[in-house]
Design an enzyme around this catalytic site. Structure first.
Site, PDB file in Angstrom:
ATOM      1  CB  ALA A 112      46.406  38.647  28.207  1.00  0.00           C
ATOM      2  CE1 TYR A 116      46.186  42.423  35.494  1.00  0.00           C
ATOM      3  CE2 TYR A 116      44.681  44.109  34.672  1.00  0.00           C
ATOM      4  CZ  TYR A 116      45.311  43.469  35.734  1.00  0.00           C
ATOM      5  OH  TYR A 116      45.061  43.876  37.024  1.00  0.00           O
ATOM      6  CG  ASP A 202      45.183  35.502  37.923  1.00  0.00           C
ATOM      7  OD1 ASP A 202      44.247  34.898  37.355  1.00  0.00           O
ATOM      8  OD2 ASP A 202      45.015  36.206  38.942  1.00  0.00           O
ATOM      9  CB  VAL A 203      48.155  37.169  32.251  1.00  0.00           C
ATOM     10  CG1 VAL A 203      47.586  38.550  32.611  1.00  0.00           C
ATOM     11  CG2 VAL A 203      49.194  37.288  31.151  1.00  0.00           C
ATOM     12  CD  GLU A 294      40.868  35.003  45.651  1.00  0.00           C
ATOM     13  OE1 GLU A 294      41.835  34.854  44.875  1.00  0.00           O
ATOM     14  OE2 GLU A 294      40.852  35.815  46.601  1.00  0.00           O
ATOM     15  CG  ASP A 317      51.590  39.537  46.351  1.00  0.00           C
ATOM     16  OD1 ASP A 317      52.417  40.211  45.700  1.00  0.00           O
ATOM     17  OD2 ASP A 317      50.440  39.961  46.614  1.00  0.00           O
TER      18      ASP A 317
END
Length: 346
Positions: A112, A116, A202-203, A294, A317
């Protein structure tokens, strides 16, 4: 390699830049038994536990019934015989019976940085409802703004949160590029002392449904929700031979998303170490892979097959909507956001 320092910020343990020697009260022994549970469709889930697990007679009968396939609309096992976890391919009661008494701790890293931090509260509150419920979880929040970490999120019994302080990065891509290095360092310096497994998340995501011990394995990856129906030639792999993440057009199994990956500490340490080394090689010649870490994650998993795959249910998503008929239950998803607004340095 950068090591990490421990300080206090409010009621949180914060790691900065030097060696941390804090030992976990839940330190595990080195000797384990191997547990295998047969799931629906002939799938098998394996994990290391501290003692042999014996299911009660009722659950043994229930487990035997799971040998009959219940999902024929999706792929439930890879060509190398690793299970792909979908709704309907496991029985939560059987899984929980096997894992909940094993005193497992799941280390969970989340970054974070900058703006974020705004996603942290929703991430943590939804995780406390759905993520590894009934198991001990130690969240490691990597941030440059420790004061922005919400200090009034109620954590369940056996759930801890530590802050790992990281520097402010010049570009949002640098956060992605440095993540493998920082996770590798954290595992080496302190996480290895008090956890059995680790998940890297992921945050800017939210939990909607169960993500439990059915997701545990030695090396776990999630199939990208935008590419699971595409042929490998259309996967967004790094296609330039100059990068160490290069994958030829005629190679590839699945396209994995870096929003969630994990496994046993040794396996994830090996993954992050290799990806870090390759990222550094690319940087030394002025190359940045098309999708940063990635791309390197996909290169690694092509050559080191994951022992378990999580279906797109585990990495959905929200921008895709909920119309895909094969997605019976969205469990963990990326929230809709203005990327240009939260990414301070484009």
């Amino acid at each position: 390699m950068t090591s990490l320092q421990m300080v206090m910020v409010g009621r949180f343990l914060v790691f900065g830049n030097c060696c941390c020697t804090t030992a976990s009260e839940r330190m595990r022994g080195r000797e384990h038994f191997q547990l295998s549970l047969v799931l629906a469709g002939g799938m098998t889930i394996c994990c290391q536990v501290n003692r042999q697990v014996v299911l009660n007679h009722r659950l043994q009968r229930k487990q035997a019934k799971l040998m009959e396939p219940v999902r024929t609309d999706v792929l439930t096992v890879t060509p190398w015989l690793a299970p792909i976890v979908w709704e309907g391919t496991f029985d939560p009661q059987v899984i929980d019976e096997a894992f909940m008494s094993q005193n497992l701790t799941i280390a969970t890293t989340v970054f974070a940085v900058g703006r974020y931090t705004r996603f942290l509260r929703d991430f943590l509150e939804s995780a406390e409802k759905h993520f590894m419920v009934g198991l001990d979880v130690h969240y490691y929040v990597f941030t440059d703004l420790p004061g922005d970490v919400p200090n009034n999120v109620t954590l369940g019994v056996g759930r801890l949160l530590s802050i790992v302080r990281v520097p402010k990065f010049d570009r949002w891509q640098e956060i992605s590029l440095r993540r493998m290095e920082l996770i590798q360092t954290a595992i080496k310096d302190h996480i290895h002392r008090g956890a059995n497994y680790i998940f890297c998340l992921d945050v800017d995501m939210r939990f909607h449904g169960r993500v439990g011990p059915e997701a545990l394995g030695r090396l776990v990856a999630a199939i990208h929700p935008w590419f699971y129906m595409y042929p490998r030639s259309q996967f967004p792999y790094e296609r330039r031979t100059v990068s160490t993440a290069y994958i030829p057009l005629d190679q590839g199994d699945f396209y994995y998303q870096a929003n969630i990956f994990g496994g046993a500490l040794e396996d994830v340490h090996r993954l992050t170490k290799t990806c870090r080394e390759h990222l550094e090689v690319d940087k030394s010649v002025g190359v940045e892979a098309v999708w940063q870490e990635e791309s390197h994650l996909n290169w690694y998993l092509l050559r080191n097959k994951p022992t378990k795959l999580l279906s797109p249910e585990y990495v959905w998503d929200d921008a895709k909507g909920r119309d895909a008929k094969e997605i019976k239950l969205v469990r963990f998803s990326s929230v809709i956001k203005d990327k240009a607004e939260v990414r301070e340095n484009l």
